[in-house]
Design an enzyme around this catalytic site. Structure first.
Site, PDB file in Angstrom:
ATOM      1  N   ASP A 421      49.413  61.163   5.030  1.00 39.64           N
ATOM      2  CA  ASP A 421      48.743  60.572   3.878  1.00 39.64           C
ATOM      3  C   ASP A 421      47.981  61.667   3.137  1.00 39.64           C
ATOM      4  O   ASP A 421      47.295  62.487   3.755  1.00 39.64           O
ATOM      5  CB  ASP A 421      47.773  59.475   4.322  1.00 39.64           C
ATOM      6  CG  ASP A 421      47.124  58.797   3.142  1.00 39.64           C
ATOM      7  OD1 ASP A 421      47.826  58.038   2.441  1.00 39.64           O
ATOM      8  OD2 ASP A 421      45.911  59.026   2.927  1.00 39.64           O
ATOM      9  N   ASN A 429      44.222  61.203  -8.843  1.00 37.76           N
ATOM     10  CA  ASN A 429      44.963  60.575  -9.952  1.00 37.76           C
ATOM     11  C   ASN A 429      44.023  60.169 -11.064  1.00 37.76           C
ATOM     12  O   ASN A 429      44.303  60.376 -12.251  1.00 37.76           O
ATOM     13  CB  ASN A 429      45.736  59.342  -9.453  1.00 37.76           C
ATOM     14  CG  ASN A 429      47.221  59.641  -9.281  1.00 37.76           C
ATOM     15  OD1 ASN A 429      47.691  60.676  -9.743  1.00 37.76           O
ATOM     16  ND2 ASN A 429      47.940  58.768  -8.627  1.00 37.76           N
ATOM     17  N   ASP A 438      51.779  62.941  -9.859  1.00 37.90           N
ATOM     18  CA  ASP A 438      53.215  62.941  -9.526  1.00 37.90           C
ATOM     19  C   ASP A 438      53.679  64.350  -9.198  1.00 37.90           C
ATOM     20  O   ASP A 438      54.487  64.566  -8.281  1.00 37.90           O
ATOM     21  CB  ASP A 438      54.015  62.375 -10.707  1.00 37.90           C
ATOM     22  CG  ASP A 438      53.784  60.887 -10.893  1.00 37.90           C
ATOM     23  OD1 ASP A 438      53.263  60.243  -9.952  1.00 37.90           O
ATOM     24  OD2 ASP A 438      54.142  60.356 -11.975  1.00 37.90           O
ATOM     25  N   GLU A 465      51.247  57.533  -1.747  1.00 35.01           N
ATOM     26  CA  GLU A 465      50.966  58.924  -1.371  1.00 35.01           C
ATOM     27  C   GLU A 465      51.250  59.182   0.096  1.00 35.01           C
ATOM     28  O   GLU A 465      50.788  60.187   0.648  1.00 35.01           O
ATOM     29  CB  GLU A 465      49.504  59.263  -1.695  1.00 35.01           C
ATOM     30  CG  GLU A 465      48.463  58.554  -0.859  1.00 35.01           C
ATOM     31  CD  GLU A 465      48.108  57.185  -1.392  1.00 35.01           C
ATOM     32  OE1 GLU A 465      47.093  56.627  -0.990  1.00 35.01           O
ATOM     33  OE2 GLU A 465      48.857  56.654  -2.281  1.00 35.01           O
TER      34      GLU A 465
END
Length: 550
Positions: A421, A429, A438, A465
């Site tokens: 993770d 983000n 991304d 993620e």
């Protein structure tokens, strides 16, 4: 033009077109059927004309003649009734019936053409019926007159019987009674006889008896003499005169004989007329039968021609059908099975070989199928890849994980799973934007994939993620080593992360779990994933940017 194009052009030039073959075959078949149809149509028209002539002319004419014959037979019966009519009502009824039948026959004659002899016979019958009616009417008049005269005679004879010339002279009374009885007997016999000679003889006997009657002067009293003389005169006038009952009776017998003879003659004329009409109907029927027989023979010959033509057409149709089955249907069935995937083109090539449209379609389909197969492989590959990172997606992971788990249990091997993770990815983000996020995911996926040196190892995007790494035949220590290498590699990238709570660069947390080699029967694929998830949760709780093992 290339050599392949030249070969293709030559092949098309030499191609035997199925369309042309079947067009010519069906054209020939159509011509045969058209010829048979036209021939049959004209034969049917001819047959229809014969049947129509029979239905519109011959049969109705036969029926009309039969109806005339039946009506003539009925007329004969009514003629006999007319001849035997004894009362005015029976005469009127018989005359009405005969006139109705004569008019009916006349109407029927106007509807059909007949020979002159038959028409002459019918005219003669009409005249004879009129004369017979006149005779019967005259006979009835004479019978009426005779009945009146007989009544007068019997009343006169009753007067004879009721008269008693004297009360004292028994001999005179007896002679008077004998004379009365003799006159009564002779008169009654004369009126009852049916032969003219016998009646004439009795008339002479009655005249002789009258001549022998007692003179009126032999009776006492002028009044009695006058009465007897009057009775004698009345008897002579009623019985023996030219208009007396004897002559009326003889006239009645003469008229009766003429009426009976005329009636029999007329009835025989009617019977002959009926037979003549029936004979004409029989002639027409015979002509119809002969014509029908001739037409039947013609139809039989035509049916043979039609049968032969249809047989030829059927043979052509069978040949076309067989050729259609072999050259088209069977090959199309093979092509259909090939399209459905039931056959391999290499095995079906011989069944659809040739130089026509079907072969061209099969070759085109082979090219199309090969292209589709390549595209399907590419699509299958794309279906197992994550669209963003280019590594395996969740679907590919599920399939590979199930396969590796089954293989590890079968061969009693270790199987390790890393659940990864990205730390504080949502704040990243939110701060740097989704496009930057991304890009980070792509870099992380690429880095992890590059650090896995075995072909059997798999990295996949697990969701959002999160990433997952499958390490076949890897024990717990080896999994920890790989996990730490991956963690260090990501941190070494030095991707700036101002919102991270553990470092100034992007880091990852990893949870690992391992399927023991000799205790695999007590584990399930879901249990191993669950253990890795718990280990990841512990890594996050303990501060992130670390590796924890279950």
């Amino acid at each position: 033009m290339s050599e392949a194009d030249v070969l293709l052009h030559d092949k098309k030039q030499n191609r035997r077109s199925l369309r042309l073959v079947f067009t010519l075959s069906l054209g020939a078949l159509l011509m045969v059927f058209s010829a048979v149809s036209v021939f049959t149509f004209y034969r049917l028209l001819e047959t229809n004309s014969v049947i129509k002539e029979l239905a519109d002319k011959s049969i109705p004419r036969i029926l009309k003649f039969d109806q005339i014959a039946n009506t003539a037979n009925e007329l004969r019966q009514y003629t006999e009734q007319l001849s035997n009519a004894r009362t005015p009502p029976s005469l009127r009824l018989a005359r009405s019936n005969t006139q109705a039948k004569v008019e009916q026959i006349s109407t029927l004659f106007n509807e059909v053409s007949s020979d002159p002899i038959t028409i002459t016979e019918f005219d003669a019958i009409s005249e004879e019926l009129l004369e017979l009616q006149a005779l019967v009417e005259k006979r009835l008049l004479i019978v009426d007159s005779l009945n009146i005269a007989e009544g007068k005679v019997y009343r006169l004879l009753s007067s004879f019987a009721s008269l008693h010339p004297t009360e004292s002279d028994e001999l005179l009374n007896r002679r008077w009674a004998e004379q009365y009885a003799d006159l009564f007997t002779l008169t009654t016999q004369a009126l009852a006889l049916n032969r003219l000679n016998e009646i004439r003889q009795l008339k002479d006997n009655i005249q002789a008896s009258v001549n022998k009657l007692l003179p009126p002067n032999d009776f006492p009293g002028l009044e009695l003499q006058q009465t007897i003389r009057q009775l004698y005169d009345e008897f002579a006038d009623l019985v023996l005169s030219q208009r007396g009952v004897i002559d009326l009776r003889m006239e009645q017998l003469k008229i009766e004989g003429r009426a009976v003879g005329r009636g029999n003659f007329t009835a025989n004329l009617v019977a002959d007329f009926a037979r003549s009409v029936q004979f004409q109907a029989a002639l027409i029927s015979q002509a119809v039968v002969e014509e029908s027989s001739r037409k039947n023979r013609m139809i039989g010959e035509q049916i043979q021609v039609i049968t032969i033509s249809l047989s030829v057409a059927l043979v052509i149709l069978i040949i076309i059908t067989w050729h259609l089955k072999v050259r088209v249907i069977d090959r199309l069935t093979t092509l259909d099975n090939l399209v459905k995937g039931n056959l391999d083109f290499s095995h079906a090539r011989s069944a659809i070989s040739g130089n026509d449209e079907i072969t061209e379609i099969a070759e085109t389909f082979e090219q199309f199928a090969n292209k589709i197969e390549i595209q399907q492989k590419e699509l299958a590959k794309l279906a197992l890849l994550d669209g963003l990172t280019g590594v395996a997606n969740r679907r590919a992971f599920d399939s590979e994980w199930a396969k590796q788990f089954s293989q590890a249990k079968r061969f009693q091997q270790c199987l390790s799973l890393l659940l990864i993770d990205v730390d504080y990815f949502k704040p990243f983000n939110d701060f740097y934007g989704h496009q930057k996020g991304d890009a980070v995911l792509k870099i992380i996926a690429t880095t992890i994939n590059e650090r896995l040196h075995r072909d059997v190892d798999l990295v996949a995007r697990y969701g959002g993620e999160e990433f997952v790494v499958v390490l076949p035949d890897t024990e717990k220590a080896g999994a920890a080593k790989v996990a730490n290498q991956l963690k260090d590699a990501i941190e070494a990238l030095g991707i700036k992360h101002e919102k991270s709570g553990v470092a100034s660069a992007v880091t990852i947390s990893i949870g690992t779990s391992t399927l023991p080699a000799h205790e695999s029967d007590s584990y399930t694929p879901e249990a191993i994933i669950k253990q890795a998830d718990v280990a990841l949760y512990c890594a996050k709780k303990l501060g992130r940017n670390r590796v924890e093992q279950s």
